[in-house]
Design an enzyme around this catalytic site. Structure first.
Site, mmCIF file in Angstrom:
data_model
loop_
_atom_site.group_PDB
_atom_site.id
_atom_site.type_symbol
_atom_site.label_atom_id
_atom_site.label_comp_id
_atom_site.label_asym_id
_atom_site.label_seq_id
_atom_site.Cartn_x
_atom_site.Cartn_y
_atom_site.Cartn_z
ATOM 1 N N ASP A 52 0.881 -1.149 0.000
ATOM 2 C CA ASP A 52 0.000 0.000 0.000
ATOM 3 C C ASP A 52 0.937 1.221 0.000
ATOM 4 O O ASP A 52 2.098 1.103 0.399
ATOM 5 C CB ASP A 52 -0.839 -0.064 1.283
ATOM 6 C CG ASP A 52 -1.710 1.139 1.474
ATOM 7 O OD1 ASP A 52 -2.527 1.430 0.595
ATOM 8 O OD2 ASP A 52 -1.567 1.810 2.516
ATOM 9 N N ASP A 69 0.039 5.100 0.818
ATOM 10 C CA ASP A 69 -0.171 6.043 1.923
ATOM 11 C C ASP A 69 -0.196 5.290 3.253
ATOM 12 O O ASP A 69 -1.019 4.405 3.451
ATOM 13 C CB ASP A 69 -1.508 6.777 1.765
ATOM 14 C CG ASP A 69 -1.526 7.684 0.534
ATOM 15 O OD1 ASP A 69 -0.450 8.156 0.145
ATOM 16 O OD2 ASP A 69 -2.609 7.925 -0.015
#
Ligand code: B16
Ligand code: MG
Length: 224
Positions: free
Chosen positions: A11, A13
């Site tokens: 991922d 952020d």
């Protein structure tokens, strides 16, 4: 059953880069304009949630509804505020342990992917100088169904041509952990939050992780 780790999917952020505060400042401006109380704590519940769904959650915090056109305006404004915020992003915003782990995985021939709900993922990766480190990026622009739907991870596995059981996912949000598991992948929860329910293993950050440790995790992971 013995499983070889062939890919690590990150991922963006909250796992590779710190953008929470940038999202907060941008959403806060929108919430203020709508007279909705919005705090850093409310912002945490938007982690990993798509832009559109985040707006819906903010509206429900204020018990408010908007027409389709007004929603589009809010989304466009939020993104312009957000882009102004991330303009200052640089390598110092890369989260602890990320660079060393990426280097180590690469040395061991592991494919590296980014699976981010953000439609700004490519831009952010360029800003922090990491775009070229990843074999593939699947972003919010490439999917029809947001996490916890598995689409983003399934697409990534297809792009890098690795079976889901040989992929390991790194996520800081519950929706992402669910999405990874829905895709048949092992999910490492990253962060100190006690809300990362359901992840297979939780680590406070990416420090202390390396190829050997992760390969061992995957090898001993029991699939349902
Ligand atoms: P954008 P991730 C997510 O990225 C963020 O965690 C979430 O806060 C944000 O609303 C979402 O991207 C959409 O971002 O407005 O830039 O398209 O954690 O999936 O990398
Ligand atoms: Mg995230």
């Amino acid at each position: 059953m013995h499983r070889d780790m062939k890919a690590c999917i990150f991922d963006l952020d909250g796992v590779i880069v710190r953008t929470d505060h940038c999202h907060f400042v941008a959403w806060k401006k929108i919430a203020d304009q709508l007279n909705i109380l919005f705090t850093e704590k409310s912002n945490q519940s938007l982690r990993g949630v798509s832009r559109q769904n985040s707006l819906e959650m903010i509206l429900s915090m204020g018990n408010m509804t908007l027409g389709a056109e007004e929603k589009e305006e809010c989304l466009a404004k939020k993104n312009s505020y957000y882009l102004a915020q991330i303009d200052t992003l640089n390598t110092s915003d890369i989260l602890p342990g990320a660079l060393d782990l990426l280097r180590d995985l690469k040395t061991h021939g592991i494919k590296l992917g980014i699976a981010s709900s953000s439609k700004n993922a490519h831009h952010i990766l360029h800003k922090i100088g990491l775009f070229d480190q990843f074999d593939e990026v699947v972003s919010g622009n490439d999917i029809a169904n947001a996490k916890p739907n598995e689409e983003i991870f399934v697409k990534m596995a297809e792009k890098i041509n690795v079976p889901p059981s040989c992929c390991m996912v790194f996520e800081d949000a519950v929706s992402g952990i669910e999405a990874a598991q829905n895709a048949g992948m092992m999910a490492i929860g990253v962060g100190k939050s006690d809300h990362l329910v359901g992840c297979n293993i939780q680590v406070p950050d990416l420090c202390e992780l390396n190829f050997e440790i992760l390969a061992e995790y995957l090898d001993t992971y029991q699939y349902d």
